[in-house]
Write an enzyme that holds these catalytic residues in place. Structure first.
Site, short mmCIF file in Angstrom:
data_model
loop_
_atom_site.label_atom_id
_atom_site.label_comp_id
_atom_site.label_asym_id
_atom_site.label_seq_id
_atom_site.Cartn_x
_atom_site.Cartn_y
_atom_site.Cartn_z
N ASP A 1 -47.14 9.53 -61.01
CA ASP A 1 -47.82 9.79 -62.28
C ASP A 1 -49.25 10.30 -62.14
O ASP A 1 -49.73 11.08 -62.96
CB ASP A 1 -47.83 8.51 -63.15
CG ASP A 1 -48.38 7.30 -62.40
OD1 ASP A 1 -48.80 7.46 -61.23
OD2 ASP A 1 -48.38 6.20 -62.96
N HIS A 2 -49.94 9.92 -61.06
CA HIS A 2 -51.35 10.28 -60.96
C HIS A 2 -51.57 11.71 -60.47
O HIS A 2 -52.62 12.29 -60.71
CB HIS A 2 -52.09 9.32 -60.01
CG HIS A 2 -52.39 7.99 -60.62
ND1 HIS A 2 -51.41 7.14 -61.08
CD2 HIS A 2 -53.56 7.35 -60.85
CE1 HIS A 2 -51.99 6.04 -61.55
NE2 HIS A 2 -53.28 6.15 -61.42
N ASP B 1 -52.49 -0.97 -58.72
CA ASP B 1 -53.24 -0.25 -59.73
C ASP B 1 -53.86 -1.31 -60.63
O ASP B 1 -53.20 -2.28 -60.99
CB ASP B 1 -52.30 0.64 -60.55
CG ASP B 1 -53.09 1.54 -61.48
OD1 ASP B 1 -53.20 2.74 -61.18
OD2 ASP B 1 -53.60 1.05 -62.50
N ARG C 1 -60.87 3.84 -69.46
CA ARG C 1 -62.12 3.96 -68.72
C ARG C 1 -62.88 5.19 -69.13
O ARG C 1 -62.29 6.22 -69.43
CB ARG C 1 -61.84 4.07 -67.22
CG ARG C 1 -61.19 2.84 -66.71
CD ARG C 1 -61.38 2.67 -65.21
NE ARG C 1 -60.97 1.33 -64.93
CZ ARG C 1 -60.15 0.98 -63.96
NH1 ARG C 1 -59.70 1.89 -63.11
NH2 ARG C 1 -59.82 -0.27 -63.80
N SER D 1 -61.11 0.54 -60.25
CA SER D 1 -59.78 0.73 -59.70
C SER D 1 -59.42 -0.22 -58.55
O SER D 1 -60.28 -0.84 -57.93
CB SER D 1 -59.71 2.17 -59.20
OG SER D 1 -58.79 2.31 -58.17
N ARG E 1 -57.99 1.00 -55.89
CA ARG E 1 -57.80 1.88 -54.73
C ARG E 1 -58.46 1.29 -53.48
O ARG E 1 -59.66 1.07 -53.44
CB ARG E 1 -58.30 3.30 -55.03
CG ARG E 1 -59.77 3.38 -55.33
CD ARG E 1 -60.15 4.77 -55.85
NE ARG E 1 -59.74 4.91 -57.24
CZ ARG E 1 -60.42 5.58 -58.17
NH1 ARG E 1 -61.53 6.22 -57.87
NH2 ARG E 1 -59.99 5.65 -59.41
C1 MIC Z 1 -57.50 4.20 -62.45
O1 MIC Z 1 -57.19 4.01 -63.62
O2 MIC Z 1 -58.68 4.22 -62.05
C2 MIC Z 1 -56.41 4.38 -61.46
C3 MIC Z 1 -56.47 5.74 -60.97
O3 MIC Z 1 -55.16 4.19 -62.07
C4 MIC Z 1 -56.62 3.36 -60.34
C5 MIC Z 1 -55.76 3.50 -59.20
C6 MIC Z 1 -56.16 4.54 -58.24
O4 MIC Z 1 -57.33 4.70 -57.96
O5 MIC Z 1 -55.26 5.18 -57.73
C7 MIC Z 1 -56.61 1.92 -60.75
O6 MIC Z 1 -56.95 1.63 -61.87
O7 MIC Z 1 -56.34 1.04 -59.94
FE1 SF4 Z 2 -53.15 6.44 -65.11
FE2 SF4 Z 2 -54.96 4.58 -64.47
FE3 SF4 Z 2 -55.34 6.27 -66.52
FE4 SF4 Z 2 -53.54 4.44 -66.72
S1 SF4 Z 2 -55.72 4.10 -66.50
S2 SF4 Z 2 -53.29 6.57 -67.32
S3 SF4 Z 2 -52.73 4.30 -64.66
S4 SF4 Z 2 -55.20 6.78 -64.35
#
Ligand code: MIC
Ligand code: SF4
Length: 753
Positions: free
Chosen positions: A95-96, A160, A448, A643, A645
């Site tokens: 999805d990302h 995640d 976010r 995140s 990550r």
């Molecule tokens: C996000 O919302 O910041 C992400 C991208 O979903 C991350 C995961 C990632 O960095 O791959 C998260 O929230 O953990």
């Molecule tokens: Fe994707 Fe993270 Fe955004 Fe949700 S918050 S849509 S999982 S990047």
């Protein structure tokens, strides 16, 4: 029928005995969060009560979910663990890595070409190890999990931070780094510090323009981005029961934005309706048999102050719609105050783009309510002033909202539908003109809004709101428009008002989908070979980190003293860098490039002590590595927020940083650092942050006596020859110290094989 129904049956089968044991061990009525935690102890029935915020406890989560951007690293690590199959039901969701540019069909096709190597890798590894694979286009991990896998009273972890979304279905679902996922997939216990408990009592009922989203926007304003750290938030009260299951999901989802370990709600009728509507009446039936265990004991909700560490009460009947932002999700402004705030702060009033959807807000209910606003624009002769985009959370939602005409309605206000993926929420938005860096305002229903997050432009101010409010603001094109009191002028010059949104909790005709995008693994994957090209730019087989040499770390150079907010987006940026998530060396070139250097207020510009010159953080660190000079990173409060990550921890580890010393950590990041064999320390006295100077030489003096509860002392030698000592706290237990000694948690797993 639901996936993994036998596993769910077994979990419920254990519940009565586990809860009884927990009640006996604690000698008190239990909150829901406690029931779920005690029901998942690795040791089985509780024989002791755990101390909140203190005890480290081993759990056996029921399942694991990974998304493509983090799964690469998680699976690369799992491949080293020497197991033939994932020990618990696990899924991978693509999805990302799908950029939002032209529209769903083209974008998906382009992503499959651009990231084909990675998708193929994830698919092959999933197949080999018995992991369910959700193809690109199937949807966003958290929406797909809510629709298919979440179940009341269950415990899951996911790579995640928004894994917590599944709290909407009464789970304890926790975001973790890939190394944690590897523990559970390898059949080992998973460790968590027993959380504190925050109770949020919801009274009254949502009405008018106020949506479930506003509950969490309000909570974020009250608790701030670190107020939930180390705690599980449990919502209850008649107001909680009146909110739809997907609305509960939205509230839990953004619990990540207050740093909460997770959030959850007790099992109720809304969950039962949702389970049935998503083809899981069988799960609801099973849940009904243990329903008294899937919510707190009545004494708890009757006198919450006695059982929670903190209690907040929110009256939904009086709650106003909110807009949170810019740059941080806890800056909460009720719509009625926006005019004043925008003027005071010089926020551009013109809304350029309204974006709805994402994992946070793309339920049928959200979309139908947003569509009711779009429909009014059409019937009342209004022209949409801003651009408008929709990212559906799953193919099932997309298919159903198309069938029910909502997509057509959005098209009439110029709406553009992106692929069922993260897209603009994670910097995967090829927004025309973003590179010009102009100051501008956007509103979205994501979670976010850190700087640069959506379009890479540091001057884009993003405000978070409910999808219905975002739609109204896109129509008005004005951040200060308050739909409760203001009118708009239509094409005939008449003043018209938007009526409050209306929608359906669940589709009257049921959900529908042609191809949900799921691929089950083969029964026996042992013959599958995983190939990673040696010259691949996207994937790299991991080399184990070196064990600790048993000595103090001496004469470290300060790589950077980060000033102010330093989220995982600052440490390991997403957007264009997502493409290197499976290649540790390549992605390390983004290490800390977003962090502000305390000494010159610049990003990506630090002093290289070998040359005396200022240069980019990654290149400077590579130079130190080359010269065998250890380094330290210093940071401010809530370092690593955001995140899950683990790249934010692996990159410094890979490039030779030894210590990360900050005023305070965000939970997931602190664990990620420990798992990767780093030393994660906090100032015992926060003022000591000021003692660290740019030219210091820093050494540990008692690392050889590293043990739980004893501070680590750093000696810092300033350029003028003066020496100071800095007392640093840490939260390592025995087990975690063993990770440090071994060089990483993974090294230990390998040793045990
Ligand atoms: C996000 O919302 O910041 C992400 C991208 O979903 C991350 C995961 C990632 O960095 O791959 C998260 O929230 O953990
Ligand atoms: Fe994707 Fe993270 Fe955004 Fe949700 S918050 S849509 S999982 S990047």
């Amino acid at each position: 029928m639901a996936f993994d129904i036998d596993m769910i049956k077994a979990v419920y089968g254990r519940y009565p005995q586990r809860v009884a044991a927990a009640r006996a061990a604690t000698g008190k009525p239990l909150t829901l969060a406690e029931k779920i935690l005690y029901a998942h102890l690795s040791d089985g029935d509780a024989s002791q009560a755990f101390e909140r915020g203190k005890s480290y406890v081993d759990f056996n989560p029921d399942r694991v979910a990974c998304q493509d951007a983090t799964a690469q690293m998680a699976l690369l690590q799992f491949m080293q663990a020497g197991k033939s199959r994932a020990a618990v039901p696990t899924t991978v969701h693509c999805d990302h890595l799908i950029q939002a540019k032209i529209g769903a069909t083209d974008d998906l096709r382009n992503a499959k070409t651009a990231s084909g190597e990675v998708f193929n890798f994830l698919e092959a590894v999933s197949n080999k190890y018995g992991i369910g694979f959700w193809k690109p286009g199937a949807g966003i991990i958290h929406q797909v999990v809510l629709e298919n896998y979440a179940f009341p009273g269950g415990m899951m972890i996911g790579t995640d931070s928004h894994t917590v979304n599944a709290g909407g279905l009464g789970m304890v679902a926790i975001g973790v780094g890939g190394a944690d996922a590897v523990d559970v997939m390898a059949g080992m216990p998973w460790e968590l510090k027993w959380p504190k408990l925050i109770g949020i009592k919801l009274t009254g009922k949502l009405n008018g323009w106020t949506a479930a989203k506003d509950v969490i926007l309000e909570v974020a304003g009250l608790l701030t981005v670190k107020g939930g750290t180390g705690a599980i938030v449990e919502y209850f009260g008649e107001g909680a029961q009146s909110i739809s299951c997907t609305g509960k999901g939205t509230i839990c989802n953004m619990g990540a934005e207050i740093g909460a370990t997770t959030s959850t709600f007790g099992y109720d009728d809304s969950m039962k309706r949702y389970l049935s509507a998503t083809g899981r009446a069988d799960v609801a039936e099973l849940a009904d048999t243990v329903k008294e265990h899937l919510t707190a004991d009545p004494e708890v909700y009757a006198e919450p102050e006695k059982y929670f560490d903190e209690v907040i009460e929110i009256n939904l009947s009086e709650l106003e719609p909110h807009l949170n932002g810019p740059f941080t999700p806890d800056r909460a402004t009720p719509v009625s105050k926006m005019k004043e705030e925008a003027e005071k702060n010089g926020w551009p009033k013109q809304v350029q783009v309204g974006l709805i959807g994402s994992c946070t807000n793309s339920s049928y209910e959200d979309i139908s309510r947003a569509a009711s606003i779009a429909q009014q624009a059409k019937t009342k002769g209004l022209q949409t002033k801003a651009e408008f985009t929709i990212t559906p959370g799953s193919e099932q939602v997309r298919f159903t909202i198309e069938r029910d005409g909502f997509i057509d309605t959005f098209h009439t206000i110029g709406g553009k539908v992106f692929a069922n993926a993260c897209g603009p929420c994670i910097g995967q938005w090829a927004r025309p003109g973003a590179d010009k860096g102009e100051k501008n305002t956007i509103v979205h229903s994501f979670n976010r809004n850190f700087a640069k997050r959506a379009d890479g432009n540091p001057n884009t101010m993003a405000f978070v709101a409910s999808p219905e409010l975002v739609t109204a603001l896109a129509i008005a094109g004005d951040l200060t428009f308050n739909p409760l009191t203001d009118s708009l002028v239509n094409a005939n010059g008449e003043a018209v008002r938007l009526d409050p949104p209306s929608g359906w909790e669940l589709p009257e005709k049921g959900f529908a989908v042609d191809d949900p995008g799921y691929q089950a693994p083969v029964a026996d994957g042992s013959g599958i070979e995983i190939e990673v090209a040696a010259d691949s730019k996207r994937l790299q087989i991991l080399t184990p980190f070196k064990p600790w040499d048993g000595k103090d770390i001496t004469n470290m150079r300060l790589l950077i003293k980060a000033k102010g907010k330093c989220t995982t987006d600052h440490i390991s940026m997403a957007g264009p860098w997502l493409r290197y998530r499976g290649h540790l060396d390549n992605i390390s070139d983004n290490m800390l490039i977003g962090a502000v250097n305390y000494f010159n207020d610049a990003t990506n510009s630090v002093k290289n002590q070998l040359t005396g010159e200022y240069g980019p953080v990654p290149a400077t660190q590579r130079a130190y590595k080359e010269a065998n000079i250890p380094t330290i990173v210093v940071g401010d409060e809530n370092y690593g927020e955001g995140s899950s990550r683990e790249h934010a921890a692996m990159e410094p580890r890979h490039l030779g940083v030894k210590v990360v010393l900050v005023k305070s950590f965000a939970r997931i990041h602190e664990t990620n650092l420990k798992k990767q064999g780093m030393l994660a320390l906090t100032f015992a006295n926060k003022e000591d942050y000021n003692k660290i100077l740019e030219d210091d030489l820093i050494s540990t003096i008692n690392l050889t006596a590293f043990e739980p509860g004893t501070p680590i002392i750093l000696k810092t030698e300033h350029k003028d020859g003066s020496i100071e000592q800095i007392v640093c706290n840490h939260t390592y237990n025995e087990n975690q110290i063993a990770w440090f000694r071994a060089g990483s948690a993974l090294n230990l797993i390998k040793e045990m094989n």
